[in-house]
Write a protein that holds these residues in place. Structure first.
Motif, mmCIF file in Angstrom:
data_model
loop_
_atom_site.group_PDB
_atom_site.id
_atom_site.type_symbol
_atom_site.label_atom_id
_atom_site.label_comp_id
_atom_site.label_asym_id
_atom_site.label_seq_id
_atom_site.Cartn_x
_atom_site.Cartn_y
_atom_site.Cartn_z
ATOM 1 N N ALA A 156 0.820 -1.212 0.000
ATOM 2 C CA ALA A 156 0.000 0.000 0.000
ATOM 3 C C ALA A 156 0.852 1.260 0.000
ATOM 4 O O ALA A 156 0.363 2.347 0.343
ATOM 5 N N ALA A 158 1.849 3.306 -2.180
ATOM 6 C CA ALA A 158 1.441 4.435 -3.021
ATOM 7 C C ALA A 158 0.241 5.183 -2.457
ATOM 8 O O ALA A 158 -0.157 6.214 -3.000
ATOM 9 N N ASN A 159 -0.341 4.685 -1.368
ATOM 10 C CA ASN A 159 -1.577 5.237 -0.845
ATOM 11 C C ASN A 159 -1.347 6.113 0.379
ATOM 12 O O ASN A 159 -0.473 5.842 1.203
ATOM 13 N N ALA A 160 -2.189 7.137 0.504
ATOM 14 C CA ALA A 160 -2.356 7.803 1.787
ATOM 15 C C ALA A 160 -3.368 6.974 2.570
ATOM 16 O O ALA A 160 -4.477 6.716 2.084
ATOM 17 N N ILE A 161 -2.985 6.511 3.740
ATOM 18 C CA ILE A 161 -3.878 5.693 4.555
ATOM 19 C C ILE A 161 -4.732 6.612 5.415
ATOM 20 O O ILE A 161 -4.222 7.459 6.148
ATOM 21 N N ASP A 162 -6.044 6.444 5.319
ATOM 22 C CA ASP A 162 -6.966 7.306 6.054
ATOM 23 C C ASP A 162 -7.241 6.801 7.467
ATOM 24 O O ASP A 162 -7.426 7.593 8.389
ATOM 25 N N GLN A 303 -7.655 1.653 5.219
ATOM 26 C CA GLN A 303 -8.370 2.364 4.166
ATOM 27 C C GLN A 303 -7.402 3.246 3.413
ATOM 28 O O GLN A 303 -6.889 4.236 3.945
ATOM 29 N N GLY A 304 -7.092 2.874 2.162
ATOM 30 C CA GLY A 304 -6.211 3.668 1.323
ATOM 31 C C GLY A 304 -7.000 4.584 0.418
ATOM 32 O O GLY A 304 -8.100 4.238 -0.015
ATOM 33 N N ASN A 305 -6.440 5.751 0.096
ATOM 34 C CA ASN A 305 -7.210 6.700 -0.709
ATOM 35 C C ASN A 305 -7.341 6.267 -2.165
ATOM 36 O O ASN A 305 -8.239 6.744 -2.869
ATOM 37 N N TYR A 306 -6.496 5.343 -2.627
ATOM 38 C CA TYR A 306 -6.659 4.799 -3.981
ATOM 39 C C TYR A 306 -6.974 3.309 -3.968
ATOM 40 O O TYR A 306 -7.713 2.823 -4.810
ATOM 41 N N SER A 307 -6.428 2.575 -3.032
ATOM 42 C CA SER A 307 -6.677 1.129 -2.979
ATOM 43 C C SER A 307 -8.057 0.803 -2.441
ATOM 44 O O SER A 307 -8.615 -0.254 -2.720
#
Length: 458
Positions: A156, A158-162, A303-307
């Motif tokens: 993950a 590449a993602n910003a994790i929310d 929870q990833g912003n793209y995944s």
């Protein structure tokens, strides 16, 4: 005719193993059982060369005779025939921490399953590992055999994790799911968990949420790039959950689980990020992924912003799953060593450091204030069976602007003349529930402190 010399196979990665209990013995068995597969995937063999434990003569079900025995485990890092040290002793301080420091200072890669040590000293160890150019790996410290650290650091990346939510303690999950299945109360099921080896003789770290808090702090650092902040992890345990709470949750369409949850909020427009970290028993909707996690199993939802939503689930403890995570870290080290032509390779490898980014780049985040967070809440009161009690409770809720969705009083008074009253609130600010409980504090009608459990959003 072609001539030439064949390339010599790479030297094995030589491992010193501190702690040969359940997990340490599992590491020895796994390295033996899957030796060819591990060598093929690591690019070199991985071999234990030295071990240390408290009792030299104890039968552990594995043959330790091929390995050098070290009475002083903290000295293993000084051995010339060791490339990587595996610490499986436990404890935030003491010999485990001394060994970790010695290993890094001696230029050895370090693998540990010690969540308390990482939660308390991970930043200092990470900085030392970066300075020494050696890997610091701790996949087994969080959620046993689940590759959650690798999943967040690499899968993950590449993602910003929310948000991160997880069932991070198998002991508590076994107790709660067994209470759910059998209708038995907490103390009875805790005794069974201890008899089966799922709970320690002193279960405080587990049942008070402290163990899960250590793991949550580590996950928050990796997920959000935050400096470890164990002091601001709020932990509430499960010892006050009763069979009646389990039954009422079931009737409402929920299960009760001990959930660790962390997220980051921005303080105003462009303000500094604030970190919320808390471990609490929660009512979990049956359509939430964590609701289906039973027994001594762990699970993490990120929870990833793209995944989008990612679910990691598996065995949170035990010799096999935890040994699997330890050896996976050793395989990573062996690969890096082969690539860099050294025992350890660089400290960050392909993923930027022990916490995904260099320790110096981790951000010190102030703790978030949860008062304005909105949600529904389950509150259980233990009250004296006399007129006017419900009116007193509902008046406090009214004065604190808490809207009651449902209120349940079931059953006859117990031998002490006490009755359980449970309510579910409509969605509202957490500060309102806190204010209502403040208004009721000291009331002669309440015979015990109320049990408050948030209801997770689906």
């Amino acid at each position: 005719m072609e001539t030439g010399t064949s390339k010599a196979p790479p030297r094995p990665l030589r491992v010193a193993l501190a702690g040969v209990g359940t997990v340490g013995a599992g590491v020895v068995r796994l390295l033996d059982a899957n030796a060819r597969l591990i060598e093929a995937r690591a690019g070199r063999a991985i071999r234990v060369v030295a071990v240390s434990a408290r009792d030299r003569d104890k039968d552990r079900g594995v043959d330790l005779s091929p390995f050098a025995w070290c009475d002083d485990m903290t000295a293993m890092a000084a051995r010339d025939d060791v490339d990587a040290v595996v610490e499986l002793v436990g404890g935030a301080d003491g010999p485990a921490l001394t060994l970790a420091r010695n290993a890094i200072a001696g230029g050895k890669a370090l693998v540990t399953a010690n969540k308390a040590m990482i939660a308390h000293h991970g930043l200092a160890l990470g900085e030392a590992a970066e300075a020494a150019g050696v890997p610091l790996k701790f996949e087994a410290a969080v959620a046993g055999g689940i590759p959650i650290i690798k999943g967040l650091r690499e899968g993950a990346a590449a993602n910003a994790i929310d948000r991160v939510q997880g069932i991070l303690n198998g002991t508590c999950n076994f107790i709660l799911s067994t209470m759910e299945d059998t209708g038995r109360d907490f103390a009875d099921v805790l005794a069974e968990a201890q008899a089966k080896g799922f709970a320690e003789a002193d279960p405080t770290l587990d049942i008070e949420g402290i163990d899960a808090g250590h793991k949550l702090a580590i996950l928050a650092a990796i997920a959000f790039g935050a400096r470890l902040d164990l002091d601001h992890v709020s932990c509430e345990g499960i010892a006050r959950v009763r069979a009646a709470d389990i039954a009422r949750a079931r009737d409402l369409g929920f299960v009760i689980r001990l959930v660790g949850e962390a997220d980051v909020e921005q303080s105003g427009s462009g303000g500094a990020a604030r970190l919320l970290q808390r471990v609490r028993p929660c009512l979990v909707p049956r359509d939430h992924p964590l609701a289906h996690v039973d027994g001594p199993t762990n699970a993490v939802v990120a929870q990833g912003n793209y995944s989008g939503r990612l679910l990691f689930q598996g065995a949170g403890a035990g010799d096999g799953p935890t040994a699997s995570a330890v050896v996976a870290d050793l395989i990573d080290i062996a690969r890096w060593a082969a690539r860099n032509g050294s025992a350890g390779g660089d400290a960050g490898g392909e993923t930027g450091g022990a916490f995904s980014i260099p320790v110096g780049a981790l951000v010190a985040m102030a703790p978030a204030e949860p008062g304005e967070r909105r949600g529904r809440t389950y509150i259980r009161f233990t009250v004296a069976d006399r007129p006017g009690v419900l009116a007193e409770i509902t008046a406090a809720m009214r004065d604190a602007e808490v809207s009651i969705e449902s209120l349940i009083q079931q059953g006859e008074p117990d031998e002490a003349g006490e009755v359980l009253v449970a309510m579910v609130t409509h969605e509202g600010a957490e500060r309102c529930v806190s204010e209502a409980l403040r208004l009721l504090d000291g009331s002669a009608s309440l015979t015990a402190a109320p049990l408050v459990m948030p209801i997770l959003a689906a």
